[in-house]
Design a protein around this motif. Structure first.
Motif, PDB file in Angstrom:
ATOM      1  N   ARG A 130      40.487 -21.705  43.367  1.00  0.00           N
ATOM      2  CA  ARG A 130      40.461 -22.090  41.943  1.00  0.00           C
ATOM      3  C   ARG A 130      39.800 -21.026  41.063  1.00  0.00           C
ATOM      4  NH1 ARG A 130      37.482 -27.676  43.073  1.00  0.00           N
ATOM      5  NH2 ARG A 130      36.862 -26.448  44.879  1.00  0.00           N
ATOM      6  N   VAL A 131      39.174 -20.030  41.688  1.00  0.00           N
ATOM      7  CA  VAL A 131      38.436 -19.011  40.936  1.00  0.00           C
ATOM      8  C   VAL A 131      39.333 -17.799  40.658  1.00  0.00           C
ATOM      9  CG1 VAL A 131      36.470 -17.412  41.037  1.00  0.00           C
ATOM     10  CG2 VAL A 131      36.226 -19.751  41.938  1.00  0.00           C
ATOM     11  N   THR A 132      39.357 -17.370  39.388  1.00  0.00           N
ATOM     12  CA  THR A 132      40.092 -16.151  39.020  1.00  0.00           C
ATOM     13  C   THR A 132      39.119 -14.974  39.044  1.00  0.00           C
ATOM     14  OG1 THR A 132      41.521 -17.431  37.580  1.00  0.00           O
ATOM     15  CG2 THR A 132      41.481 -15.054  37.204  1.00  0.00           C
ATOM     16  N   TYR A 133      39.511 -13.891  39.714  1.00  0.00           N
ATOM     17  CA  TYR A 133      38.620 -12.747  39.911  1.00  0.00           C
ATOM     18  C   TYR A 133      39.115 -11.520  39.135  1.00  0.00           C
ATOM     19  CZ  TYR A 133      36.344  -8.882  42.353  1.00  0.00           C
ATOM     20  OH  TYR A 133      35.631  -7.755  42.655  1.00  0.00           O
ATOM     21  N   ILE A 134      38.188 -10.886  38.419  1.00  0.00           N
ATOM     22  CA  ILE A 134      38.528  -9.656  37.692  1.00  0.00           C
ATOM     23  C   ILE A 134      37.426  -8.628  37.892  1.00  0.00           C
ATOM     24  CG2 ILE A 134      38.844  -8.641  35.385  1.00  0.00           C
ATOM     25  CD1 ILE A 134      39.853 -11.336  34.482  1.00  0.00           C
ATOM     26  N   SER A 135      37.811  -7.374  38.119  1.00  0.00           N
ATOM     27  CA  SER A 135      36.792  -6.319  38.103  1.00  0.00           C
ATOM     28  C   SER A 135      37.250  -5.229  37.144  1.00  0.00           C
ATOM     29  CB  SER A 135      36.557  -5.750  39.496  1.00  0.00           C
ATOM     30  OG  SER A 135      37.552  -4.818  39.829  1.00  0.00           O
ATOM     31  N   SER A 136      36.255  -4.569  36.553  1.00  0.00           N
ATOM     32  CA  SER A 136      36.589  -3.484  35.626  1.00  0.00           C
ATOM     33  C   SER A 136      37.178  -2.317  36.405  1.00  0.00           C
ATOM     34  CB  SER A 136      35.332  -3.067  34.881  1.00  0.00           C
ATOM     35  OG  SER A 136      35.596  -1.970  34.077  1.00  0.00           O
ATOM     36  N   ILE A 166      36.172 -18.081  35.807  1.00  0.00           N
ATOM     37  CA  ILE A 166      36.624 -16.691  35.895  1.00  0.00           C
ATOM     38  C   ILE A 166      35.416 -15.872  36.311  1.00  0.00           C
ATOM     39  CG2 ILE A 166      37.513 -14.705  34.597  1.00  0.00           C
ATOM     40  CD1 ILE A 166      38.704 -16.849  32.613  1.00  0.00           C
ATOM     41  N   VAL A 167      35.591 -15.014  37.308  1.00  0.00           N
ATOM     42  CA  VAL A 167      34.520 -14.103  37.707  1.00  0.00           C
ATOM     43  C   VAL A 167      34.864 -12.724  37.167  1.00  0.00           C
ATOM     44  CG1 VAL A 167      33.563 -12.834  39.664  1.00  0.00           C
ATOM     45  CG2 VAL A 167      33.774 -15.316  39.800  1.00  0.00           C
ATOM     46  N   GLY A 168      33.897 -12.100  36.493  1.00  0.00           N
ATOM     47  CA  GLY A 168      34.094 -10.736  36.009  1.00  0.00           C
ATOM     48  C   GLY A 168      32.974  -9.838  36.504  1.00  0.00           C
TER      49      GLY A 168
END
Ligand code: 5GP
Length: 182
Positions: free
Chosen positions: A150-156, A132-134
């Motif tokens: 395969r990478v899950t991406y999240i930004s604030s 997971i990328v944050g």
């Protein structure tokens, strides 16, 4: 409260971010990460901008923090390229924190996404179970870096495509805070 302000200086409009707004963004990021049904085993902080955000996320997700550090340079056609200074290598003590594990990669900012693509591709070579990328801030622009599916991406949150000044980069925090709290 968004404590950001645009300042016109030498044709560059900068956005000064306060520590208070960083703390709020960290909490928002955590709430988004929590919604993913994955137990995180380890945080990888991308240095150096991701070091302090990773430490702050650790207040919510108490797992070991490892680091991968990159630098940027311009090639002959003035394209920004990434090179590594420190990576987690295969078959080392550190790689045992990655192989088969659920990893949270933390950085402060997603600009062109080149760094995130570079680091997550290097981590995938170490065969994690999940990445997971944050990131705190995602610049609203076209991205040249492409993350593996395969990478899950999240930004604030999304921010304008303008230069951001972070509180950990400055020597004079009082001046910085004045610019960020206007
Ligand atoms: P990217 O690889 O996504 O283009 O950029 C990655 C890194 O470049 C960021 O993690 C950050 O360290 C640096 N960077 C890009 N834009 C900015 C900016 O507006 N402000 C600061 N302080 N660093 C930036």
């Amino acid at each position: 409260i968004i404590k950001m302000v645009d300042i016109q200086s030498k044709h560059i409009t900068k956005q000064y971010v306060s520590f208070d707004s960083i703390y709020n963004d960290i909490h928002t990021l955590y709430k988004k990460i929590k919604q993913i049904p994955v137990n995180i085993d380890c945080i990888v902080a991308i240095g150096t901008g991701g070091f302090i955000p990773a430490r702050l996320i650790k207040n919510y997700i108490e797992v070991p923090v490892l680091t991968m550090t990159v630098s940027h340079y311009q090639d002959e056609v003035l394209q920004t390229k990434t090179k590594h200074i420190q990576l987690i290598q295969a078959e080392t003590e550190e790689s045992k924190f990655i192989k088969g594990k659920n990893i949270l990669v933390i950085d402060e900012l997603d600009d062109t996404r080149t760094t995130l693509a570079y680091i997550t591709n290097k981590l995938l070579e170490l065969q994690p179970n999940k990445i997971i990328v944050g990131v705190l801030h995602n610049k609203d622009k076209e991205k040249s870096g492409i993350l593996d599916e395969r990478v899950t991406y999240i930004s604030s949150k999304k921010v304008k495509d303008k230069w951001i000044v972070y509180p950990w980069e400055v020597k004079d925090i009082d001046k910085h805070n004045k610019l960020s709290i206007l």
